[in-house]
Design an enzyme around this catalytic site. Structure first.
Site, PDB file in Angstrom:
ATOM      1  N   TYR A   1      -0.133 -11.191  42.416  1.00 46.15           N
ATOM      2  CA  TYR A   1       0.297 -10.364  43.540  1.00 46.15           C
ATOM      3  C   TYR A   1       1.649 -10.896  43.995  1.00 46.15           C
ATOM      4  O   TYR A   1       1.832 -11.375  45.107  1.00 46.15           O
ATOM      5  CB  TYR A   1      -0.746 -10.377  44.660  1.00 46.15           C
ATOM      6  CG  TYR A   1      -1.991  -9.568  44.341  1.00 46.15           C
ATOM      7  CD1 TYR A   1      -1.980  -8.635  43.306  1.00 46.15           C
ATOM      8  CD2 TYR A   1      -3.173  -9.721  45.060  1.00 46.15           C
ATOM      9  CE1 TYR A   1      -3.101  -7.894  42.997  1.00 46.15           C
ATOM     10  CE2 TYR A   1      -4.301  -8.971  44.758  1.00 46.15           C
ATOM     11  CZ  TYR A   1      -4.264  -8.068  43.721  1.00 46.15           C
ATOM     12  OH  TYR A   1      -5.376  -7.315  43.419  1.00 46.15           O
TER      13      TYR A   1
HETATM   14  C1  LIG Z   1      -1.215  -0.629  40.466  1.00 45.51           C
HETATM   15  C2  LIG Z   1      -1.497  -2.093  40.270  1.00 45.51           C
HETATM   16  C3  LIG Z   1      -2.816  -2.528  40.214  1.00 45.51           C
HETATM   17  C4  LIG Z   1      -3.107  -3.866  40.014  1.00 45.51           C
HETATM   18  N1  LIG Z   1      -4.415  -4.250  39.925  1.00 45.51           N
HETATM   19  C5  LIG Z   1      -4.711  -5.541  39.630  1.00 45.51           C
HETATM   20  C6  LIG Z   1      -6.056  -5.953  39.436  1.00 45.51           C
HETATM   21  O1  LIG Z   1      -6.994  -5.162  39.533  1.00 45.51           O
HETATM   22  N2  LIG Z   1      -6.294  -7.251  39.140  1.00 45.51           N
HETATM   23  C7  LIG Z   1      -5.271  -8.162  39.023  1.00 45.51           C
HETATM   24  O2  LIG Z   1      -5.545  -9.328  38.723  1.00 45.51           O
HETATM   25  N3  LIG Z   1      -3.983  -7.788  39.210  1.00 45.51           N
HETATM   26  C8  LIG Z   1      -3.678  -6.517  39.501  1.00 45.51           C
HETATM   27  N4  LIG Z   1      -2.366  -6.152  39.654  1.00 45.51           N
HETATM   28  C9  LIG Z   1      -1.309  -7.173  39.502  1.00 45.51           C
HETATM   29  C10 LIG Z   1      -1.002  -7.424  38.028  1.00 45.51           C
HETATM   30  O3  LIG Z   1      -1.985  -8.277  37.487  1.00 45.51           O
HETATM   31  C11 LIG Z   1       0.365  -8.091  37.886  1.00 45.51           C
HETATM   32  O4  LIG Z   1       1.358  -7.235  38.373  1.00 45.51           O
HETATM   33  C12 LIG Z   1       0.645  -8.468  36.428  1.00 45.51           C
HETATM   34  O5  LIG Z   1       1.611  -9.486  36.400  1.00 45.51           O
HETATM   35  C13 LIG Z   1       1.097  -7.288  35.622  1.00 45.51           C
HETATM   36  O6  LIG Z   1       1.346  -7.615  34.291  1.00 45.51           O
HETATM   37  P1  LIG Z   1       2.352  -6.670  33.464  1.00 45.51           P
HETATM   38  O7  LIG Z   1       2.455  -7.210  32.094  1.00 45.51           O
HETATM   39  O8  LIG Z   1       1.959  -5.261  33.652  1.00 45.51           O
HETATM   40  O9  LIG Z   1       3.694  -6.877  34.303  1.00 45.51           O
HETATM   41  P2  LIG Z   1       5.184  -7.341  33.959  1.00 45.51           P
HETATM   42  O10 LIG Z   1       5.983  -6.867  35.126  1.00 45.51           O
HETATM   43  O11 LIG Z   1       5.588  -6.906  32.604  1.00 45.51           O
HETATM   44  O12 LIG Z   1       5.070  -8.921  33.985  1.00 45.51           O
HETATM   45  C14 LIG Z   1       4.657  -9.669  35.109  1.00 45.51           C
HETATM   46  C15 LIG Z   1       5.099 -11.124  34.938  1.00 45.51           C
HETATM   47  O13 LIG Z   1       4.623 -11.658  33.700  1.00 45.51           O
HETATM   48  C16 LIG Z   1       5.718 -12.002  32.840  1.00 45.51           C
HETATM   49  N5  LIG Z   1       5.394 -11.556  31.489  1.00 45.51           N
HETATM   50  C17 LIG Z   1       5.105 -10.285  31.113  1.00 45.51           C
HETATM   51  N6  LIG Z   1       4.848 -10.245  29.797  1.00 45.51           N
HETATM   52  C18 LIG Z   1       4.980 -11.500  29.328  1.00 45.51           C
HETATM   53  C19 LIG Z   1       4.852 -12.071  28.040  1.00 45.51           C
HETATM   54  N7  LIG Z   1       4.530 -11.319  26.959  1.00 45.51           N
HETATM   55  N8  LIG Z   1       5.073 -13.392  27.884  1.00 45.51           N
HETATM   56  C20 LIG Z   1       5.406 -14.159  28.956  1.00 45.51           C
HETATM   57  N9  LIG Z   1       5.545 -13.666  30.205  1.00 45.51           N
HETATM   58  C21 LIG Z   1       5.330 -12.343  30.397  1.00 45.51           C
HETATM   59  C22 LIG Z   1       6.900 -11.258  33.413  1.00 45.51           C
HETATM   60  O14 LIG Z   1       8.131 -11.855  33.034  1.00 45.51           O
HETATM   61  C23 LIG Z   1       6.620 -11.315  34.885  1.00 45.51           C
HETATM   62  O15 LIG Z   1       6.941 -12.591  35.399  1.00 45.51           O
HETATM   63  C24 LIG Z   1      -2.058  -4.813  39.884  1.00 45.51           C
HETATM   64  C25 LIG Z   1      -0.729  -4.375  39.943  1.00 45.51           C
HETATM   65  C26 LIG Z   1      -0.441  -3.030  40.128  1.00 45.51           C
HETATM   66  C27 LIG Z   1       0.990  -2.574  40.196  1.00 45.51           C
END
Ligand SMILES: Cc1cc2nc3c(=O)[nH]c(=O)nc-3n(C[C@H](O)[C@H](O)[C@H](O)COP(=O)(O)OP(=O)(O)OC[C@H]3O[C@@H](n4cnc5c(N)ncnc54)[C@H](O)[C@@H]3O)c2cc1C
Ligand SMILES: *[C@@H]1O[C@H](CO)[C@@H](O)[C@H](O)[C@H]1NC(C)=O
Ligand SMILES: *[C@@H]1O[C@H](CO)[C@@H](O)[C@H](O)[C@H]1NC(C)=O
Ligand SMILES: *[C@@H]1O[C@H](CO)[C@@H](O)[C@H](O)[C@H]1NC(C)=O
Ligand SMILES: *[C@@H]1O[C@H](CO)[C@@H](O)[C@H](O)[C@H]1NC(C)=O
Length: 531
Positions: A476
């Site tokens: 978050y």
């Molecule tokens: C609508 C919504 C609902 C959500 N619901 C939940 C939930 O139910 N449970 C929960 O735990 N969280 C929830 N979240 C939060 C979510 O877990 C985080 O936003 C998470 O970081 C998203 O991962 P992403 O790969 O989609 O995001 P990104 O924006 O791609 O990455 C997030 C972070 O991880 C890093 N990262 C991404 N990919 C890699 C990689 N391959 N290697 C190394 N670092 C990387 C990025 O640089 C950044 O620091 C929610 C978020 C949203 C917007």
């Protein structure tokens, strides 16, 4: 005269100075772009995955994984290039070339970072975009799966359901989250009380380190494998894929969604929920979701209780009657379904929605402005506290959706030691809260007002939540708690508590040049003189 002259001089100086600045960053990016093809891979030419602002589709590629309109404006800082890796060799080339040319990278998988830190920054940067790397391989005999970083949770849930009715994976509620960011930050959902977090069910990973080497659990060692389970991937390397252990669920489970406004006694129900939600049977997860709503001509608070029970309704109703009678749950409030259908129910889709909706990579609504924060509650909030909170929720809500998600802990979460993974928020927590403010007006005024409203509500909670540190869930993402500027570690203590020390040690060992950095990454401190 003299005044004008010095001004012109100053202006010319600034002009030349800023030009040389632009030239300096131009040459770093030029070196980066020239370096990329120097590691040829005939079956996957890298030129097919390089986007710079001169490519017509640059903006649409950038925007296709922006999930918050706050970071989708003409003034949002843009990357110098985007590499949409199709193959591990593209990831390795991006890391090696960025390191040698002094360009910073941001890694993006699902793009859901609440502060946009995976695709925007105030320093020049390129995006390593992982959305093309999204294969999933489910193996029921071994009850495991391999999942690449760019795969979404919806794709994972769907693939599991195509092979088994009794397997699942503990992870988030929103289908479009990427496995890369979500898992490395912890990853929780409604199976948390029975099975813990995503990171508690990860058994191996493939990572590209700061030297461009492809590592697995054995070759990276237990320190790095520990750090990427909850410490965030982007401080340590690029996660290519995870190997996960599937968990078992009954063929039929039960869900419910019951709402109570303040008039209907919501406060009493929440008082009891605080006592039971983290101690009740761990097969039962009940989220409480307070939201400011319109009622007649005025505003009030409504609390929605959303439940998942890993069993039949005939067992759930008496359990609730015994332990949580104030909710008054009746058989007709309950719906039985296979686990896979609960993922749609929890996402708010109507019953009967086709499972293929899980494969949709674009969330709906696709454009909204948001500000999010989080807190942990360790002792029940007294009635007077709840009343003050409801009052504040009514006061700060205007032209937006203002809600909170209170997610109970206990069960499996209390059994796993704080240092088992980098994710530290374990025993002793009654529940974790998310603050969500969502709005549609993109004016600077509306943005500032909504961010302030979220901060005001957060301030109201200070007496009732964890302190020293005020614990915050890494996933978050909340920039308000600080950044790593000047080696500041306050934000890291909030995210990682006593695990900060080991994270600093791992960081110094695996990435001493601090290549994998961003605003809230684990910093590298200069080596202390040994005495
Ligand atoms: C609508 C919504 C609902 C959500 N619901 C939940 C939930 O139910 N449970 C929960 O735990 N969280 C929830 N979240 C939060 C979510 O877990 C985080 O936003 C998470 O970081 C998203 O991962 P992403 O790969 O989609 O995001 P990104 O924006 O791609 O990455 C997030 C972070 O991880 C890093 N990262 C991404 N990919 C890699 C990689 N391959 N290697 C190394 N670092 C990387 C990025 O640089 C950044 O620091 C929610 C978020 C949203 C917007
Ligand atoms: C972007 O433009 C460059 C220069 O014309 C070209 O070489 C490259 O292949 C283009 N990228 C994509 C993904 O088409
Ligand atoms: C970003 O802007 C593009 C183009 O205006 C739009 O299609 C997209 O829906 C927007 N996304 C978000 C999250 O605002
Ligand atoms: C709970 O059980 C008691 C005793 O069997 C019964 O009288 C009561 O109606 C039940 N309450 C609900 C909400 O079902
Ligand atoms: C966690 O801490 C305990 C007690 O200090 C220690 O015995 C254990 O080895 C630690 N576990 C890990 C994984 O570091």
């Amino acid at each position: 005269m003299k005044f004008i002259y010095t001004n012109v001089l100053l202006f010319s100086f600034l002009f030349v100075f800023s030009l040389s600045h632009i030239r300096a960053s131009n040459s770093a990016i030029d070196n980066f772009l020239q370096c990329l093809p120097s590691r040829p891979n005939p079956s996957h030419p890298i030129s097919n995955v390089i986007y710079t602002p001169t490519n017509a589709s640059f903006l649409s590629v950038l925007q296709s994984y922006i999930r918050d309109s706050r970071f989708n404006t003409s003034t949002t800082p843009k990357p110098l290039a985007i590499i949409t890796a199709l193959d591990v060799s593209h990831v390795q080339a991006t890391v090696i070339c960025a390191k040698t040319s002094g360009v910073e990278i941001r890694i993006r998988s699902g793009g859901h970072d609440f502060e946009g830190l995976s695709y925007t920054s105030n320093v020049p940067f390129v995006i390593l975009d992982m959305f093309n790397l999204r294969s999933i391989d489910v193996d029921i005999p071994s009850e495991t799966a391999s999942i690449q970083a760019g795969a979404t949770l919806g794709e994972l849930y769907y693939k599991i359901s195509q092979k088994s009715k009794i397997h699942a994976f503990p992870a988030g509620v929103c289908f479009t989250l990427g496995a890369g960011g979500h898992f490395s930050g912890g990853g929780y959902g409604n199976l948390i009380r029975q099975y813990g977090l995503s990171v508690d069910n990860i058994i191996d990973a493939q990572v590209v380190d700061a030297n461009g080497r492809l590592l697995n659990r054995k070759s990276m060692g237990e320190d790095l494998f520990w750090a990427i389970r909850g410490g965030g991937g982007a401080s340590f390397g690029v996660i290519l894929s995870w190997k996960i252990k599937l968990v078992r669920v009954p063929e039929i489970v039960t869900v419910f969604n019951v709402q109570k406004t303040l008039d209907q006694g919501a406060t009493d129900v929440v008082m009891q929920w605080q006592q039971v939600a983290s101690t009740i049977d761990k097969k039962l997860f009940i989220r409480a979701q307070p939201q400011t709503i319109q009622q007649g001509g005025s505003k009030t608070v409504q609390v929605t209780f959303i439940g998942l029970y890993l069993g039949r309704a005939s067992a759930l109703v008496p359990l609730m009657n015994k332990s949580f009678p104030r909710l008054g749950l009746q058989a007709q409030d309950c719906t039985e379904m296979p686990w896979i259908r609960t993922t749609l129910f929890w996402n708010g889709n109507p019953i009967g929605t086709p499972l293929e909706v899980l494969l949709d990579r674009t969330p709906s609504p696709s454009n909204s402005y948001g500000k999010h924060k989080s807190d942990y509650v360790k002792t029940p909030i007294p009635r007077a506290g709840l009343e003050a909170i409801w009052k504040k929720m009514i006061q700060v809500q205007s032209n937006n959706i203002l809600l909170m998600q209170w997610n109970p802990y206990g069960g499996r979460m209390s059994e796993i030691p704080e240092n088992a993974t980098a994710f530290p928020h374990r025993a002793g927590n009654l529940f974790k809260m998310q603050y969500l403010t969502l709005w549609q007006d993109g004016s600077v005024d509306a943005i500032n007002k909504n961010i302030q409203a979220t901060r005001d509500l957060y301030a109201t909670f200070t007496p009732y939540v964890s302190k020293n540190p005020r614990e915050t869930y890494l996933n978050y993402r909340d920039i308000d708690i600080g950044t790593n500027t000047n080696g500041n570690l306050g934000f890291a203590q909030d995210f990682f508590k006593n695990n900060v020390k080991r994270l600093l040690e791992v960081k110094a060992k695996v990435d001493p040049s601090n290549f994998f950095r961003y605003e809230q990454s684990i910093p590298v401190f200069p080596k202390k003189q040994s005495s």
